[in-house]
Enzyme design. Structure first.
Site, PDB file in Angstrom:
ATOM      1  N   ASP A  29      -5.021  -3.731   5.256  1.00 22.62           N
ATOM      2  CA  ASP A  29      -5.613  -3.220   4.025  1.00 22.62           C
ATOM      3  C   ASP A  29      -6.658  -2.175   4.407  1.00 22.62           C
ATOM      4  O   ASP A  29      -7.523  -2.436   5.251  1.00 22.62           O
ATOM      5  CB  ASP A  29      -6.265  -4.374   3.263  1.00 22.62           C
ATOM      6  CG  ASP A  29      -6.636  -4.009   1.835  1.00 22.62           C
ATOM      7  OD1 ASP A  29      -7.064  -2.859   1.606  1.00 22.62           O
ATOM      8  OD2 ASP A  29      -6.519  -4.875   0.950  1.00 22.62           O
ATOM      9  N   ILE A  30      -6.585  -0.984   3.818  1.00 24.92           N
ATOM     10  CA  ILE A  30      -7.536   0.074   4.181  1.00 24.92           C
ATOM     11  C   ILE A  30      -8.873  -0.083   3.455  1.00 24.92           C
ATOM     12  O   ILE A  30      -9.822   0.649   3.746  1.00 24.92           O
ATOM     13  CB  ILE A  30      -6.955   1.481   3.925  1.00 24.92           C
ATOM     14  CG1 ILE A  30      -6.589   1.668   2.456  1.00 24.92           C
ATOM     15  CG2 ILE A  30      -5.766   1.734   4.832  1.00 24.92           C
ATOM     16  CD1 ILE A  30      -6.200   3.102   2.116  1.00 24.92           C
ATOM     17  N   GLU A  88      -3.640  -5.079  -8.741  1.00 30.29           N
ATOM     18  CA  GLU A  88      -4.119  -3.811  -8.185  1.00 30.29           C
ATOM     19  C   GLU A  88      -3.000  -2.792  -8.012  1.00 30.29           C
ATOM     20  O   GLU A  88      -3.163  -1.613  -8.316  1.00 30.29           O
ATOM     21  CB  GLU A  88      -4.798  -4.028  -6.817  1.00 30.29           C
ATOM     22  CG  GLU A  88      -5.604  -5.312  -6.689  1.00 30.29           C
ATOM     23  CD  GLU A  88      -4.781  -6.426  -6.065  1.00 30.29           C
ATOM     24  OE1 GLU A  88      -5.170  -6.907  -4.991  1.00 30.29           O
ATOM     25  OE2 GLU A  88      -3.745  -6.801  -6.646  1.00 30.29           O
ATOM     26  N   HIS A  93       2.657  -8.402  -3.403  1.00 25.61           N
ATOM     27  CA  HIS A  93       2.071  -8.435  -2.065  1.00 25.61           C
ATOM     28  C   HIS A  93       1.198  -9.670  -1.896  1.00 25.61           C
ATOM     29  O   HIS A  93       0.656 -10.217  -2.852  1.00 25.61           O
ATOM     30  CB  HIS A  93       1.262  -7.170  -1.772  1.00 25.61           C
ATOM     31  CG  HIS A  93       0.161  -6.876  -2.744  1.00 25.61           C
ATOM     32  ND1 HIS A  93       0.395  -6.375  -4.011  1.00 25.61           N
ATOM     33  CD2 HIS A  93      -1.187  -7.000  -2.641  1.00 25.61           C
ATOM     34  CE1 HIS A  93      -0.750  -6.191  -4.641  1.00 25.61           C
ATOM     35  NE2 HIS A  93      -1.731  -6.577  -3.827  1.00 25.61           N
ATOM     36  N   HIS A  95      -2.083 -11.211   0.291  1.00 24.11           N
ATOM     37  CA  HIS A  95      -3.252 -10.924   1.118  1.00 24.11           C
ATOM     38  C   HIS A  95      -3.403 -12.021   2.171  1.00 24.11           C
ATOM     39  O   HIS A  95      -3.411 -13.212   1.833  1.00 24.11           O
ATOM     40  CB  HIS A  95      -4.532 -10.899   0.272  1.00 24.11           C
ATOM     41  CG  HIS A  95      -4.607  -9.791  -0.725  1.00 24.11           C
ATOM     42  ND1 HIS A  95      -5.263  -8.600  -0.487  1.00 24.11           N
ATOM     43  CD2 HIS A  95      -4.119  -9.700  -1.994  1.00 24.11           C
ATOM     44  CE1 HIS A  95      -5.182  -7.826  -1.553  1.00 24.11           C
ATOM     45  NE2 HIS A  95      -4.492  -8.468  -2.485  1.00 24.11           N
TER      46      HIS A  95
END
Length: 291
Positions: A29-30, A88, A93, A95
């Site tokens: 994650d950026i 988001e 996805h 996390h």
């Protein structure tokens, strides 16, 4: 319009990838909550994770389990937290978040900034530790941080005599790696008692070279630059990731890491050494061919 994650899958957008198979992708994650915060996605674009067919949902979680083992092995933490938010990005996805406290999973926390070089190191270190599809276990690296966490959780461990595991970890990291120059030479993990003085004569003795041998110093990142580059001399991103993981371990776990070259060729012995917590020297040796 394709989601941002689909654009990563297609290669249109870059990402710090850590693992991939035919149907799934994992990348850092950026805008992470903590270092090592990783996203796991199906390559097929589906907005809501529970709209995935049961077999595909199960496969996604199985892939996430493998990635979580890699994150746990590479990043100091007590557990890998799992979260699915789904608001988001309109692409399912998961996390995976290294955590030491419940508060580490709070998405209201400010996101941290991680330098590009550090993100590359993390991606390589995690990728090198992700088990294969057969579920084969990968031994977690014994790092300073992991030992500190163990001592916090287990006071008896803190009271026990310290065990130098640097050589074992370096053997694991260097296994099967070759340094490419005009010929290929294996990397071999080494450990030495520290000499009273780190002068050229003492270093030459460690390398098994004449005491008057010429000694040239290089910075580790510079020495490995062609082997850690994704499009470097290896021509294999997976191998480049292994060199990145080795570099990361040396820089994080040892102090004053330096590369030493001995003589002027055509065979140039090399030692990469740093100081361990208990005052020894550890690193790797190899040989360059320069004509």
């Amino acid at each position: 319009m394709p989601s941002i994650f689909s654009r990563i899958v297609s290669g249109e957008l870059p990402a710090y990838k850590v693992a991939e198979d035919e149907h799934h992708l994992a990348f850092l994650d950026i805008t992470p909550l903590v270092e090592g915060h990783t996203l796991v996605i199906p390559k097929k674009e589906v907005d809501y994770i529970f709209d995935l067919p049961p077999a595909e949902l199960a496969a996604l979680h199985h892939f996430a389990q493998r990635v979580a083992k890699g994150v746990k092995a590479a990043v100091t933490c007590r557990r890998i937290g799992v979260a699915v938010i789904g608001l988001e990005v309109p692409h399912a996805h998961i996390h995976l978040i290294p955590m030491n406290n419940v508060s580490d999973m709070n998405f209201a926390n400010p996101k941290i900034k991680v330098a590009e070089a550090r993100m590359k190191e993390l991606a390589a270190a995690i990728g090198a530790q992700v088990p294969g599809a057969d579920g084969g276990a990968v031994a977690p690296l014994d790092t300073k941080g992991s030992r500190e966490t163990e001592e916090t959780n287990n006071p008896a461990a803190a009271a026990a005599p310290a065990q130098d595991s640097s050589l074992g970890q370096l053997q694991q990291l260097t296994k099967g790696l070759y340094f490419m120059s005009e010929s290929d030479a294996p990397l071999e993990a080494v450990s030495f008692p520290a000499p009273s003085s780190m002068n050229d004569e003492a270093l030459a003795k460690l390398a098994g070279q004449p005491t008057d041998a010429k000694v040239e110093k290089q910075e580790l990142t510079y020495f490995l630059r062609n082997h850690t580059a994704d499009k470097g001399v290896l021509g294999d991103p997976a191998l480049a990731n292994r060199f990145k993981a080795l570099q990361m371990y040396l820089k994080q776990e040892l102090e004053d890491v330096q590369v030493y070259r001995f003589g002027s060729g055509p065979q140039v012995p090399v030692l990469a050494l740093g100081k361990t917590e208990d005052g020894k020297l550890a690193g790797f040796k190899t040989v360059l061919t320069e004509t």
